[in-house]
Design a protein around this motif. Structure first.
Motif, short mmCIF file in Angstrom:
data_model
loop_
_atom_site.label_atom_id
_atom_site.label_comp_id
_atom_site.label_asym_id
_atom_site.label_seq_id
_atom_site.Cartn_x
_atom_site.Cartn_y
_atom_site.Cartn_z
N THR A 145 0.94 -1.16 0.04
CA THR A 145 0.25 -0.06 -0.15
C THR A 145 0.88 1.24 0.00
O THR A 145 1.86 1.22 0.91
N ARG A 146 0.33 2.18 -0.66
CA ARG A 146 1.38 3.59 -1.09
C ARG A 146 0.21 4.71 -1.10
O ARG A 146 -0.62 4.66 -2.12
N ASP A 147 0.46 5.80 -0.12
CA ASP A 147 -0.78 6.61 -0.01
C ASP A 147 -2.20 6.10 0.07
O ASP A 147 -2.54 5.30 0.90
N ASP A 148 -2.80 6.40 -1.13
CA ASP A 148 -4.39 5.66 -1.02
C ASP A 148 -4.57 4.72 -1.96
O ASP A 148 -5.80 4.59 -2.62
N ARG A 149 -3.62 4.04 -2.36
CA ARG A 149 -3.63 2.86 -3.45
C ARG A 149 -3.06 1.60 -2.92
O ARG A 149 -2.19 1.58 -1.93
N ARG A 201 -1.36 -1.99 -4.46
CA ARG A 201 -0.68 -2.36 -5.54
C ARG A 201 -0.46 -3.74 -5.65
O ARG A 201 0.13 -4.05 -4.41
N SER A 207 -2.77 -1.56 -10.01
CA SER A 207 -2.99 -0.54 -8.95
C SER A 207 -4.33 -0.21 -8.64
O SER A 207 -5.44 0.34 -9.80
N GLU A 226 -12.71 3.12 1.30
CA GLU A 226 -12.64 3.70 2.64
C GLU A 226 -13.26 2.97 3.57
O GLU A 226 -14.08 2.29 3.62
#
Length: 547
Positions: free
Chosen positions: A473-477, A479, A542, A547
């Motif tokens: 996971t990176r930021d709001d994504r 992968r 990705s 939420e």
């Protein structure tokens, strides 16, 4: 004999009443009742004032002069109602707002009616004759100037609203708001000349005449020439809420009007710019072009419709930039389905028929080789049919987007593959406690993972095939990366992911990559392909975090 000024004022009142009746007759028009209110107020001002200046007895002159004040204080409020309704802000005129607007007029009327006891409105009054008319000469009190200031403030506020509408609207709509501004400026200037530039009560007040003329012009434009059928508020609501860009261009190619979406599509295009500077001159109707908007690639189709004046002469054109992204994606999917039905399934079924025919010719006891080949081909047909059914779900642009646990889906798929392909080494690269969830259609995501892993295994020709799966996971994504040590993806398979449709000479061998790509597209995600070192392919999917 009645003097000309008296006839002018009385005639103004009568015409104002007729205009009010005409407005009521056209009351389905949203501008009808505000104009009727304005004209009734003008008549309530003009008729008593006309009788006042026509009278000769001082008592009668003073009485009718006082009776004009209900109309006098109502006109500025009515003009504000007209302006607010025209600008599409009628909802601002709530009961509370109207009550607040009525406070000063009510106080003025009470002050005029009781002035003999306090003298706050008129310090003194006297009757004089000017040009055959009786004029009430006054010494203004503080409430007189309060009323004047309040009335001018309402008129000026109305003009500000109309000026904002004027500059917000395109060139072809400005004549409407401009006419309304004139309808306020001319009477305002007349009244300023009577009350400010000269001694109050020293000359005949022709404000009502100016109001009647302006109201008449407005009524003619409104009810007989349909000038206001498409008011700027209606135009704004219609054009700005479109998913398409709209540009109005005059005969010289200058932009006369443009909606917000077109401005965003064409790098801040503004009124007054030259359309040829932002759109290719050779662009023809139904030509398509792509634009990155809000981080996504959108496909737009160009259309142009000529505009003509009342004499049939060309005066410009309307340019439409239609958003055909959904249609383009649907065409792409149908193209692939068409290829599957016409090419892949046909070939596989031909193999089935051929092997079975061979088996029937060789002996009554068909050989295991032919039967096995026929079984494999039939199995491939079933697999393709299943994938095509999964792909059919993507044709619905409203595929549900639910929280999907990425590691759970990947684990389940890997367990199935490990049982079928023990010769392949599978590597899991993510923390056991990590349970990232992506926002995607769960059936499509499962199909994408299954197909990507299956491709990495089935097409792997290495002596020791390996497949490494990483989730991060990176930021709001979130992968998902799948790396193999196979031969790599053929160029044809890679190219078709960047095309609108497949061709007979440039098509894929299956549906796996397409399912993965459309899963990403429908989920606002991204699919990327890169070479693995020293050999193989890395495919990354990705998706946005749920939420």
């Amino acid at each position: 004999m009645v003097s000309i000024p008296v006839l002018v004022v009385l005639t103004s009142g009568i015409i104002a009443l007729l205009l009010a009746l005409e407005a009521i007759r056209n009351r389905p028009n949203p501008m009808a009742w505000p104009l009727s209110l304005l004209m009734v107020s003008v008549a309530a001002w003009a008729l008593p004032y006309g009788v006042s200046i026509a009278s000769t007895a001082p008592e009668s002159v003073l009485l009718w002069n006082r009776l004009r004040y209900p109309g006098t204080v109502a006109v500025p409020v009515a003009y504000l109602v007209v302006a607010m309704t025209y600008a599409g802000k009628a909802e601002w005129l709530s009961r509370r707002a109207c009550a607040a607007l009525a406070v000063v007029p009510a106080a003025v009327l009470a002050s005029v009616g009781t002035n003999r006891y306090h003298g706050y409105y008129f310090r003194s009054t006297s009757v004089t004759r000017v040009e055959g008319a009786s004029i009430v000469a006054i010494e203004p009190g503080p409430l007189f100037w309060t009323n004047v200031a309040y009335s001018y403030a309402l008129i000026c506020a109305s003009l500000v609203v109309l000026v904002l509408v004027f500059f917000r609207s395109g060139t072809i709509y400005r004549k409407q708001s401009g006419l309304l501004m004139i309808a306020g400026v001319v009477p305002l200037a007349t009244n300023v000349a009577v009350n400010v530039l000269t001694e109050p009560g020293s000359s005949i007040d022709f404000t009502t005449t100016a109001l009647t003329i302006s109201g008449g012009a407005f009524a003619i434009a409104l009810f007989h020439f349909d000038l206001f059928d498409l008011r700027p508020v209606a135009r704004d609501k219609l054009v700005e809420e479109l998913d398409d860009g709209v540009i109005v261009v005059d005969r010289e190619g200058t932009v006369a009007d443009v909606n917000d979406l077109a401005k965003r599509l064409l790098d801040g295009l503004e009124i007054g710019d030259t359309i040829g500077d932002v759109l290719p001159a050779d662009l023809e109707s139904d030509d398509e072009f792509t634009v990155r908007l809000d981080g996504r690639i959108r496909v737009y189709r160009y259309r142009s419709t000529p505009l003509t004046d009342q004499f049939g002469r060309r005066s410009g054109r309307i340019v439409y930039l239609d958003d055909v992204t959904d249609l383009a994606q649907r065409e792409q999917r149908l193209s692939v389905l068409n290829r599957v039905l016409q090419h892949n399934l046909r070939n596989e079924l031909s193999l089935v028929i051929g092997h079975l025919e061979t088996a029937m010719e060789t002996a009554t006891d068909p050989t295991d080789e032919h039967i096995d080949a026929a079984r494999e081909s039939a199995t491939e047909v079933v697999a393709l049919a299943r994938k095509a059914r999964t792909l059919e779900q993507t044709v619905d642009d409203h595929a549900a987007s639910d929280p999907v646990c990425v590691s759970t889906v990947v684990d389940r798929t890997l367990e199935d593959l490990e049982g079928v392909h023990p010769e392949v080494t599978f590597e899991r690269e993510w923390p056991e406690a990590s349970k990232p969830t992506a926002a995607a259609s769960e059936p499509l995501f499962e199909a994408a993972v299954e197909n990507l892993l299956e491709n990495a295994v089935v097409h792997n020709d290495a002596d020791q095939p390996r497949v490494a799966v990483r989730i991060e996971t990176r930021d709001d994504r979130v992968r998902l990366s799948i790396a193999d040590n196979g031969p790599g993806i053929p160029d044809a398979e890679y190219r078709i992911l960047h095309n609108r449709a497949e061709t007979p000479l440039d098509h894929g061998s299956g549906l796996g990559l397409w399912i993965a790509k459309w899963t990403a597209t429908l989920s606002d995600g991204e699919l990327s392909v890169a070479e693995n070192e020293p050999r193989g392919t890395v495919i990354s999917l990705s998706l946005p975090l749920a939420e």
